[in-house]
Design a protein around this motif. Structure first.
Motif, PDB file in Angstrom:
ATOM      1  N   UNK A 158     -14.521  20.855  10.916  1.00  0.00           N
ATOM      2  CA  UNK A 158     -14.893  22.258  10.968  1.00  0.00           C
ATOM      3  C   UNK A 158     -14.911  22.373  11.693  1.00  0.00           C
ATOM      4  N   UNK A 159     -14.909  22.376  13.041  1.00  0.00           N
ATOM      5  CA  UNK A 159     -15.196  23.402  14.313  1.00  0.00           C
ATOM      6  C   UNK A 159     -13.754  24.378  14.102  1.00  0.00           C
ATOM      7  N   UNK A 160     -12.168  23.839  13.920  1.00  0.00           N
ATOM      8  CA  UNK A 160     -10.905  24.356  13.765  1.00  0.00           C
ATOM      9  C   UNK A 160     -10.835  24.604  12.449  1.00  0.00           C
ATOM     10  N   UNK A 161     -11.191  24.026  11.762  1.00  0.00           N
ATOM     11  CA  UNK A 161     -10.703  24.393   9.972  1.00  0.00           C
ATOM     12  C   UNK A 161     -11.842  25.928   9.851  1.00  0.00           C
ATOM     13  N   UNK A 162     -11.783  26.579   9.817  1.00  0.00           N
ATOM     14  CA  UNK A 162     -12.302  27.963   9.596  1.00  0.00           C
ATOM     15  C   UNK A 162     -12.148  28.772   8.559  1.00  0.00           C
ATOM     16  N   UNK A 163     -12.890  28.917   7.477  1.00  0.00           N
ATOM     17  CA  UNK A 163     -12.142  29.353   5.965  1.00  0.00           C
ATOM     18  C   UNK A 163     -11.461  30.686   6.219  1.00  0.00           C
ATOM     19  N   UNK A 164     -10.859  31.105   7.341  1.00  0.00           N
ATOM     20  CA  UNK A 164      -9.596  32.151   7.242  1.00  0.00           C
ATOM     21  C   UNK A 164      -8.284  30.867   7.063  1.00  0.00           C
ATOM     22  N   UNK A 165      -8.357  29.866   7.927  1.00  0.00           N
ATOM     23  CA  UNK A 165      -7.676  28.718   8.319  1.00  0.00           C
ATOM     24  C   UNK A 165      -7.105  28.020   6.617  1.00  0.00           C
ATOM     25  N   UNK A 166      -8.736  27.825   6.069  1.00  0.00           N
ATOM     26  CA  UNK A 166      -8.187  27.118   5.117  1.00  0.00           C
ATOM     27  C   UNK A 166      -7.764  27.770   3.962  1.00  0.00           C
ATOM     28  N   UNK A 167      -7.599  29.487   3.935  1.00  0.00           N
ATOM     29  CA  UNK A 167      -7.294  30.217   3.278  1.00  0.00           C
ATOM     30  C   UNK A 167      -5.881  29.881   3.396  1.00  0.00           C
ATOM     31  N   UNK A 168      -5.561  30.212   4.665  1.00  0.00           N
ATOM     32  CA  UNK A 168      -4.428  29.842   5.237  1.00  0.00           C
ATOM     33  C   UNK A 168      -3.325  29.119   4.411  1.00  0.00           C
ATOM     34  N   UNK A 169      -4.603  27.354   4.780  1.00  0.00           N
ATOM     35  CA  UNK A 169      -3.621  26.871   3.884  1.00  0.00           C
ATOM     36  C   UNK A 169      -3.169  26.940   2.330  1.00  0.00           C
ATOM     37  N   UNK A 170      -4.442  27.080   2.151  1.00  0.00           N
ATOM     38  CA  UNK A 170      -3.708  26.999   0.832  1.00  0.00           C
ATOM     39  C   UNK A 170      -2.466  28.189  -0.043  1.00  0.00           C
ATOM     40  N   UNK A 171      -2.266  28.998   0.585  1.00  0.00           N
ATOM     41  CA  UNK A 171      -1.253  29.443   0.551  1.00  0.00           C
ATOM     42  C   UNK A 171      -0.530  29.002   0.601  1.00  0.00           C
ATOM     43  N   UNK A 172      -0.344  27.670   1.208  1.00  0.00           N
ATOM     44  CA  UNK A 172       1.503  27.400   1.781  1.00  0.00           C
ATOM     45  C   UNK A 172       1.358  26.353   0.092  1.00  0.00           C
ATOM     46  N   UNK A 173       0.339  25.861  -0.571  1.00  0.00           N
ATOM     47  CA  UNK A 173       0.661  24.903  -1.755  1.00  0.00           C
ATOM     48  C   UNK A 173       0.484  25.785  -2.893  1.00  0.00           C
ATOM     49  N   UNK A 174       0.463  27.204  -2.860  1.00  0.00           N
ATOM     50  CA  UNK A 174      -0.248  27.778  -3.992  1.00  0.00           C
ATOM     51  C   UNK A 174      -1.096  27.129  -4.837  1.00  0.00           C
ATOM     52  N   UNK A 175      -1.982  26.463  -4.413  1.00  0.00           N
ATOM     53  CA  UNK A 175      -3.321  26.065  -5.221  1.00  0.00           C
ATOM     54  C   UNK A 175      -3.399  26.720  -6.279  1.00  0.00           C
ATOM     55  N   UNK A 176      -4.488  26.132  -6.914  1.00  0.00           N
ATOM     56  CA  UNK A 176      -4.961  26.851  -8.711  1.00  0.00           C
ATOM     57  C   UNK A 176      -6.125  26.709  -8.700  1.00  0.00           C
ATOM     58  N   UNK A 177      -6.300  27.520  -9.165  1.00  0.00           N
ATOM     59  CA  UNK A 177      -8.017  27.996  -8.627  1.00  0.00           C
ATOM     60  C   UNK A 177      -9.020  26.587  -9.098  1.00  0.00           C
ATOM     61  N   UNK A 178      -9.088  25.965  -9.659  1.00  0.00           N
ATOM     62  CA  UNK A 178      -9.489  24.555  -9.756  1.00  0.00           C
ATOM     63  C   UNK A 178      -9.826  23.601  -8.625  1.00  0.00           C
ATOM     64  N   UNK A 179      -8.306  23.982  -7.297  1.00  0.00           N
ATOM     65  CA  UNK A 179      -8.516  22.881  -6.180  1.00  0.00           C
ATOM     66  C   UNK A 179      -9.109  23.982  -5.076  1.00  0.00           C
ATOM     67  N   UNK A 180     -10.765  23.020  -5.115  1.00  0.00           N
ATOM     68  CA  UNK A 180     -11.814  23.732  -3.865  1.00  0.00           C
ATOM     69  C   UNK A 180     -11.051  22.695  -2.533  1.00  0.00           C
ATOM     70  N   UNK A 181     -11.367  23.728  -1.138  1.00  0.00           N
ATOM     71  CA  UNK A 181     -11.651  22.942   0.351  1.00  0.00           C
ATOM     72  C   UNK A 181     -12.992  23.333   1.341  1.00  0.00           C
ATOM     73  N   UNK A 182     -13.285  22.815   1.387  1.00  0.00           N
ATOM     74  CA  UNK A 182     -14.430  23.186   1.678  1.00  0.00           C
ATOM     75  C   UNK A 182     -14.726  22.630   2.797  1.00  0.00           C
ATOM     76  N   UNK A 183     -15.333  23.350   4.170  1.00  0.00           N
ATOM     77  CA  UNK A 183     -15.902  23.153   5.210  1.00  0.00           C
ATOM     78  C   UNK A 183     -17.422  23.170   5.633  1.00  0.00           C
ATOM     79  N   UNK A 184     -17.832  23.578   6.824  1.00  0.00           N
ATOM     80  CA  UNK A 184     -19.168  24.246   7.147  1.00  0.00           C
ATOM     81  C   UNK A 184     -19.443  22.913   8.519  1.00  0.00           C
ATOM     82  N   UNK A 185     -21.120  22.773   8.919  1.00  0.00           N
ATOM     83  CA  UNK A 185     -21.525  22.250   9.883  1.00  0.00           C
ATOM     84  C   UNK A 185     -21.167  20.699  10.076  1.00  0.00           C
TER      85      UNK A 185
END
Length: 247
Positions: A158-185
């Motif tokens: 989670x320290x590296x995988x910020x929401x922005x990185x997850x967002x970029x990562x998601x676009x690489x896969x053309x994810x559908x709306x029911x695929x959720x990627x999570x980070x946190x503390x």
């Protein structure tokens, strides 16, 4: 898909995905140590079955006696993965989606439909790309079987995988709306890792195990798949879980 949008919006979850990478990279993977240890946290139902997993991507045989037997089986059979049914607790922790919105994990897991879940991190160059590719490549097959699923990938970095990185990562896969990627503390992430008996050696993310979890519906036991699956195998597991009378 309206019921899925409603379930995700109620906990502020957003669609995500992980990077598509080919399966043919054994040389790169062979030198990496993705393995680990876990302790049983949920009740296990004895349905263990061996399937396919590359020998070099199993658990650390030097530190886990079970891995030695798994490696011997893999040497004989070439590939394998293991199946067990388990009941896991769903901790009431707050994670973040790719838009930094708060997601109560326990509430997300109240989703009353099929759930597929795994643990990854975006900078991983060994088993995570394979697991992520499997999720991405299976989406069309899952829709054909039953489109009402929820797919969840939880970052263990989670320290590296910020929401922005997850967002970029998601676009690489053309994810559908029911695929959720999570980070946190980290403490909250690791609470979920422990809940799913997915603890890795020394709390070092490089030793995490290739685990995929499937659940038919809210309150149902989780099917734990330990090892690397192809998209065809994941689709077959999904179909068997939802329609056991047909498979």
């Amino acid at each position: 898909m309206k019921h899925i949008r409603a379930a995700l919006s109620s906990v502020s979850a957003c669609a995500l995905a992980v990077a598509l990478v080919g399966f043919s990279a054994p040389a790169a993977m062979a030198g990496s140590g993705h393995s680990g240890h876990g302790h049983d946290h949920g009740q296990t139902h004895d349905i263990t079955t061996d399937h396919r997993m590359p020998i070099h991507l199993g658990m650390d045989a030097a530190n886990d006696s079970r891995a030695a037997n798994d490696s011997q089986n893999a040497m004989r059979d070439g590939f394998q993965y293991k199946r067990t049914l388990n009941d896991y607790p769903m901790s009431d922790v707050i994670l973040r989606d790719s838009h930094a919105r708060k997601v109560n994990f326990a509430e997300l897991m109240q989703y009353d439909g099929p759930v597929l879940l795994n643990f990854i991190f975006t900078s991983c160059a060994t088993i995570c790309p394979v697991m992520s590719a499997t999720f991405g490549q299976t989406q069309d097959d899952l829709v054909a079987i039953d489109p009402g699923y929820l797919m969840v990938s939880i970052s263990i970095d989670p320290e590296y995988d910020t929401p922005r990185r997850l967002r970029d990562y998601a676009k690489l896969h053309d994810a559908r709306e029911n695929w959720v990627l999570l980070t946190g503390q980290f403490d909250d992430i690791f609470t979920v890792v422990r809940d799913f008996d997915a603890v890795y050696k020394g709390e070092n993310k490089m030793y995490h195990r290739p685990l995929t979890f499937l659940r038919k519906a809210k309150g149902a036991p989780w099917l734990r798949l330990e090892g690397l699956l192809s998209s065809e195998e994941l689709a077959n597991e999904y179909a068997s879980l939802l329609r056991p009378e047909v498979n």
